[in-house]
Structure formats: structure tokens, C-alpha cells
Design a protein around this motif. Sequence first.
Motif, short mmCIF file in Angstrom:
data_model
loop_
_atom_site.label_atom_id
_atom_site.label_comp_id
_atom_site.label_asym_id
_atom_site.label_seq_id
_atom_site.Cartn_x
_atom_site.Cartn_y
_atom_site.Cartn_z
N MET A 100 32.94 70.54 91.01
CA MET A 100 32.60 69.90 92.33
C MET A 100 31.12 69.50 92.47
SD MET A 100 35.20 71.48 94.75
CE MET A 100 34.48 73.11 94.93
N ALA A 101 30.21 70.29 92.07
CA ALA A 101 28.71 70.13 92.30
C ALA A 101 28.45 69.03 91.29
CB ALA A 101 27.79 71.57 91.93
N GLN A 102 28.77 68.75 89.95
CA GLN A 102 28.20 67.87 89.09
C GLN A 102 29.08 66.51 89.24
OE1 GLN A 102 27.26 69.32 85.20
NE2 GLN A 102 27.83 71.28 85.95
N VAL A 103 30.26 66.47 89.63
CA VAL A 103 31.18 65.19 89.94
C VAL A 103 31.47 64.68 91.24
CG1 VAL A 103 32.85 64.06 89.00
CG2 VAL A 103 32.07 66.00 87.72
N PRO A 104 30.21 64.31 92.06
CA PRO A 104 30.68 63.75 93.33
C PRO A 104 31.72 62.81 93.42
CG PRO A 104 28.14 63.53 92.53
CD PRO A 104 29.12 63.68 91.61
N SER A 105 32.08 62.10 92.55
CA SER A 105 33.32 61.12 92.76
C SER A 105 34.88 62.00 92.93
CB SER A 105 33.55 60.31 91.75
OG SER A 105 33.72 61.00 90.48
N LEU A 106 34.68 63.11 92.55
CA LEU A 106 35.99 64.01 92.57
C LEU A 106 36.49 63.83 94.24
CD1 LEU A 106 38.13 65.79 91.33
CD2 LEU A 106 36.56 67.82 92.02
N GLU A 107 37.68 63.66 94.25
CA GLU A 107 38.25 63.76 95.64
C GLU A 107 39.51 64.72 95.83
OE1 GLU A 107 39.92 59.52 95.57
OE2 GLU A 107 38.00 58.48 96.02
N THR A 108 40.46 64.63 94.94
CA THR A 108 41.53 65.86 95.21
C THR A 108 41.52 66.68 94.10
OG1 THR A 108 42.68 63.67 96.17
CG2 THR A 108 44.04 65.69 95.17
N VAL A 109 41.86 67.89 94.49
CA VAL A 109 42.15 69.07 93.55
C VAL A 109 43.33 69.43 93.83
CG1 VAL A 109 41.30 71.47 92.74
CG2 VAL A 109 39.58 69.66 93.72
N GLU A 110 44.24 69.60 92.91
CA GLU A 110 45.80 69.91 92.73
C GLU A 110 45.83 71.36 92.13
OE1 GLU A 110 48.93 67.10 91.40
OE2 GLU A 110 48.98 68.79 89.86
N ILE A 111 46.64 72.19 92.86
CA ILE A 111 47.04 73.45 92.45
C ILE A 111 48.26 73.63 92.07
CG2 ILE A 111 46.61 76.13 92.91
CD1 ILE A 111 44.42 75.69 94.81
N LYS A 135 36.97 68.68 99.39
CA LYS A 135 38.15 67.96 98.69
C LYS A 135 39.48 68.14 99.25
CE LYS A 135 34.55 67.39 96.10
NZ LYS A 135 33.66 65.99 96.06
N LYS A 136 40.15 67.00 99.10
CA LYS A 136 41.46 67.17 99.49
C LYS A 136 42.39 67.84 98.64
CE LYS A 136 45.76 64.09 99.96
NZ LYS A 136 46.25 62.93 99.61
N LEU A 137 43.11 68.99 99.23
CA LEU A 137 44.09 70.06 98.67
C LEU A 137 45.29 69.14 98.34
CD1 LEU A 137 44.60 72.91 97.30
CD2 LEU A 137 44.89 73.43 99.78
N ALA A 138 45.95 69.41 97.27
CA ALA A 138 47.30 69.12 96.86
C ALA A 138 47.98 70.20 95.98
CB ALA A 138 47.34 67.65 95.93
N TRP A 139 49.30 70.36 96.27
CA TRP A 139 50.06 71.28 95.48
C TRP A 139 50.82 70.59 94.46
CZ3 TRP A 139 48.12 75.89 96.70
CH2 TRP A 139 47.81 75.97 97.83
N GLY A 140 50.88 71.06 93.34
CA GLY A 140 51.43 70.51 92.10
C GLY A 140 52.94 70.56 92.30
N PRO A 141 53.81 70.01 91.63
CA PRO A 141 55.06 69.73 91.46
C PRO A 141 56.13 70.93 91.11
CG PRO A 141 54.57 68.24 89.71
CD PRO A 141 53.31 69.03 90.47
N LEU A 142 55.17 71.69 90.02
CA LEU A 142 56.01 72.77 89.41
C LEU A 142 56.49 73.82 90.16
CD1 LEU A 142 57.35 73.62 86.80
CD2 LEU A 142 55.02 74.77 86.15
#
Length: 221
Positions: A142-153, A178-185
Amino acid sequence: MSKPLDLDPVNYRLVHPRLAIFIANRRTYEEAYPVFYSQPIRLFPTHGRFFHTKQPLLARLPAHYRSVVTTFELRFGPGWSMPPRCQNTNPSLGLADCTSLRTLRLFVECDPSDGIFAGFRGKNATEDTYKWFCVDLLRGIMAQVPSLETVEIDAYPAVKKEAPLVMALRRNIEEGGKKLAWGPLRGWEKDADEPGLIGLEKALAGMGISDAPARMVAVEA
């Protein structure tokens, strides 16, 4: 969800033939490589042959290829008792070049803070050692990639939503803006901690069949 691109012994058969379009001509090359490298890239290899490599796939790519990568996949669990040295966010990995990265997919295979891992965590390791190792990787990205928007767990069925590792990742994602998303599995987008589309349930769903118990309906004559 497509399988991430990673270091794998079968790449010569599955991936290499697809790269032939790169050498057709300059114009085709310029149009093809951004499309090819927009597929998910696994940040650290999981195959045994490359697990301890000094250079993960991202580090082997030229900077202009890294600049068009849009999605990373990062697996937590493999090698948890002694993570390979390549699992780090040092500048040599090339994260700073990933200016198009938008999505980071985190997949938790296991949480070694669970009591069943006691006695297997390695010398001087505590129940929190691997948790903080994973959190440091997340923070470094997250610190090195400012363009990151969504992190999925996402996770395997045995991993609970309230597991210490999952909770720590979630907290740092939210604190990082960052936007938090939950994965489908795993199916954590549901209100309860219920399993997602896993195994037989997924197959039944694909055929339009549910394994839920039938309901009794009373009909008045």
C-alpha cells in the motif's frame, strides 16, 4: 476468476505460445503486452520449484510491463513457519513501477495464530509472528503503490472471519483508506460467517440446484 500468472514449470506450454503475438510487429506488440499483463499476477510464487526463488515474477519483468499490471494475488499460509526471503516488499521487487495497479487479492490459506499450530511455529515465534509478517507485506504494498484502490480478502473454509490474521488485515486495509471487498470462495460478503460457493455447493449452484432442505408447504383443499 482467472488463474493468476505465476512462475510455473508448465509456463512453456501454457503461457509461452501466447507470447508469440509479441513478435508479430511493433504495433501488435504495443497493443498486446498491456492486455496480456493486465491479467492477475501472483506476487510470490507458490510452486515448489520456485518457492525459494530470489526473484519472483514481478521482479523479473521489465519496468514497462510492470507499469500495466492491474491486479495482484498474494497468498498467506504457504511457508508460514519460515517464509522464503523472496516474500518481501524491498525496492528490488519493482512495486514502485506498478502505476496501474488497482486491485490486490489476498487469499488466507491458514491462520497460524490458531491453537492447533502451537509447537509448530518455529524457534522464538509466537502466535502473532506470522500475522505481523503478513501485515508488513500489506503495508509495504500500500505504501509503494498509491494507485491501489481495492483490497479483496478471501480464504479457505477453515479460516474464520474473526480470525486474528483476517481481522488485522481488515483493520490495516481500512486504516490505509482502501476499499475492502470479500472474495467469492469464502462467502464473507454475507451477513453471517457462512461458507461461500465451495466444492459441491458451487457445482450444485452452477446447475441451478440447491442443497438447502425442502420447505413444507401447506395447501388448503
